[in-house]
Design a protein around this motif. Structure first.
Motif, PDB file in Angstrom:
ATOM      1  N   VAL A  26       0.841  -1.201   0.000  1.00  0.00           N
ATOM      2  CA  VAL A  26       0.000   0.000   0.000  1.00  0.00           C
ATOM      3  C   VAL A  26       0.875   1.249   0.000  1.00  0.00           C
ATOM      4  CG1 VAL A  26      -1.611   1.358   1.377  1.00  0.00           C
ATOM      5  CG2 VAL A  26      -2.015  -1.064   1.060  1.00  0.00           C
ATOM      6  N   LEU A  27       1.917   1.236   0.786  1.00  0.00           N
ATOM      7  CA  LEU A  27       2.776   2.410   0.897  1.00  0.00           C
ATOM      8  C   LEU A  27       3.682   2.588  -0.313  1.00  0.00           C
ATOM      9  CD1 LEU A  27       3.723   2.095   4.667  1.00  0.00           C
ATOM     10  CD2 LEU A  27       2.052   3.633   3.636  1.00  0.00           C
ATOM     11  N   ARG A  28       4.137   1.475  -0.909  1.00  0.00           N
ATOM     12  CA  ARG A  28       5.083   1.559  -2.021  1.00  0.00           C
ATOM     13  C   ARG A  28       4.450   1.392  -3.387  1.00  0.00           C
ATOM     14  NH1 ARG A  28       9.347  -2.727  -1.606  1.00  0.00           N
ATOM     15  NH2 ARG A  28       9.608  -1.953  -3.693  1.00  0.00           N
ATOM     16  N   GLY A  29       3.212   0.933  -3.445  1.00  0.00           N
ATOM     17  CA  GLY A  29       2.573   0.588  -4.712  1.00  0.00           C
ATOM     18  C   GLY A  29       2.736   1.653  -5.775  1.00  0.00           C
ATOM     19  N   PRO A  30       3.299   1.288  -6.923  1.00  0.00           N
ATOM     20  CA  PRO A  30       3.518   2.296  -7.957  1.00  0.00           C
ATOM     21  C   PRO A  30       2.217   2.756  -8.633  1.00  0.00           C
ATOM     22  CG  PRO A  30       4.199   0.147  -8.745  1.00  0.00           C
ATOM     23  CD  PRO A  30       3.828  -0.010  -7.297  1.00  0.00           C
ATOM     24  N   THR A  31       1.184   1.939  -8.621  1.00  0.00           N
ATOM     25  CA  THR A  31      -0.057   2.329  -9.278  1.00  0.00           C
ATOM     26  C   THR A  31      -1.228   2.232  -8.307  1.00  0.00           C
ATOM     27  OG1 THR A  31      -0.597   0.085 -10.007  1.00  0.00           O
ATOM     28  CG2 THR A  31       0.781   1.415 -11.485  1.00  0.00           C
ATOM     29  N   ALA A  32      -2.317   2.858  -8.692  1.00  0.00           N
ATOM     30  CA  ALA A  32      -3.526   2.789  -7.870  1.00  0.00           C
ATOM     31  C   ALA A  32      -4.079   1.376  -7.834  1.00  0.00           C
ATOM     32  CB  ALA A  32      -4.572   3.749  -8.418  1.00  0.00           C
ATOM     33  N   ALA A  33      -3.884   0.617  -8.914  1.00  0.00           N
ATOM     34  CA  ALA A  33      -4.361  -0.767  -8.939  1.00  0.00           C
ATOM     35  C   ALA A  33      -3.638  -1.614  -7.897  1.00  0.00           C
ATOM     36  CB  ALA A  33      -4.178  -1.355 -10.326  1.00  0.00           C
ATOM     37  N   ASP A  34      -2.334  -1.399  -7.719  1.00  0.00           N
ATOM     38  CA  ASP A  34      -1.591  -2.122  -6.685  1.00  0.00           C
ATOM     39  C   ASP A  34      -2.143  -1.805  -5.302  1.00  0.00           C
ATOM     40  OD1 ASP A  34       0.142  -3.344  -8.469  1.00  0.00           O
ATOM     41  OD2 ASP A  34       1.586  -1.691  -8.366  1.00  0.00           O
ATOM     42  N   ARG A  35      -2.454  -0.560  -5.090  1.00  0.00           N
ATOM     43  CA  ARG A  35      -3.006  -0.155  -3.794  1.00  0.00           C
ATOM     44  C   ARG A  35      -4.392  -0.752  -3.583  1.00  0.00           C
ATOM     45  NH1 ARG A  35      -0.110   4.645  -5.330  1.00  0.00           N
ATOM     46  NH2 ARG A  35       1.583   4.945  -3.869  1.00  0.00           N
ATOM     47  N   MET A  36      -5.186  -0.827  -4.632  1.00  0.00           N
ATOM     48  CA  MET A  36      -6.524  -1.401  -4.501  1.00  0.00           C
ATOM     49  C   MET A  36      -6.460  -2.895  -4.238  1.00  0.00           C
ATOM     50  SD  MET A  36      -9.584  -0.723  -4.285  1.00  0.00           S
ATOM     51  CE  MET A  36     -10.712  -1.979  -3.774  1.00  0.00           C
ATOM     52  N   LEU A  37      -5.536  -3.577  -4.886  1.00  0.00           N
ATOM     53  CA  LEU A  37      -5.383  -5.008  -4.619  1.00  0.00           C
ATOM     54  C   LEU A  37      -4.963  -5.251  -3.172  1.00  0.00           C
ATOM     55  CD1 LEU A  37      -3.774  -6.316  -7.901  1.00  0.00           C
ATOM     56  CD2 LEU A  37      -6.027  -6.845  -6.986  1.00  0.00           C
ATOM     57  N   SER A  38      -4.135  -4.373  -2.638  1.00  0.00           N
ATOM     58  CA  SER A  38      -3.755  -4.494  -1.234  1.00  0.00           C
ATOM     59  C   SER A  38      -4.946  -4.240  -0.321  1.00  0.00           C
ATOM     60  CB  SER A  38      -2.633  -3.523  -0.898  1.00  0.00           C
ATOM     61  OG  SER A  38      -1.481  -3.862  -1.610  1.00  0.00           O
ATOM     62  N   ALA A  39      -5.779  -3.284  -0.682  1.00  0.00           N
ATOM     63  CA  ALA A  39      -6.984  -3.040   0.102  1.00  0.00           C
ATOM     64  C   ALA A  39      -7.919  -4.240   0.040  1.00  0.00           C
ATOM     65  CB  ALA A  39      -7.687  -1.785  -0.393  1.00  0.00           C
ATOM     66  N   GLN A  40      -7.992  -4.888  -1.110  1.00  0.00           N
ATOM     67  CA  GLN A  40      -8.798  -6.105  -1.232  1.00  0.00           C
ATOM     68  C   GLN A  40      -8.205  -7.212  -0.363  1.00  0.00           C
ATOM     69  OE1 GLN A  40     -11.601  -6.115  -2.830  1.00  0.00           O
ATOM     70  NE2 GLN A  40     -12.056  -8.243  -2.469  1.00  0.00           N
TER      71      GLN A  40
END
Length: 93
Positions: free
Chosen positions: A23-37
């Protein structure tokens, strides 16, 4: 058997901590959303394990609500991120 449920819960919480790095390092919003999932899915699993370990049935209901919220959040993100807005957005009144 309760020790197994609690050990599995601890393992899942360690995995959530690893997801926080994404979540903190994710280069894209999709990476952050997958972490939230991941947080939503793991939260459901943790609640179900705790429900069994402590024999509290109401926690299962909370897990169900969390699962539904995680699904709705994913759908909302997908709609917003990939331009799937409402049909009336492009029309002029």
């Amino acid at each position: 058997m309760n020790w197994f449920y609690l050990a599995a819960t601890a393992w899942l919480l360690i995995n959530v901590a690893g997801g926080m790095v994404r979540v903190l390092r994710g280069p894209t919003a999709a990476d952050r959303m997958l972490s939230a999932q991941l947080f939503g899915t793991t939260g459901v699993a943790v609640l179900l394990l705790l429900s069994e370990a402590m024999a509290i049935g109401a926690v299962r209901d909370v897990a169900l609500v969390l699962a539904m919220l995680a699904a709705v959040a994913t759908i909302a993100f997908t709609q917003r991120a990939w331009g799937g807005g409402s049909a009336s957005e492009g029309e002029e009144s």
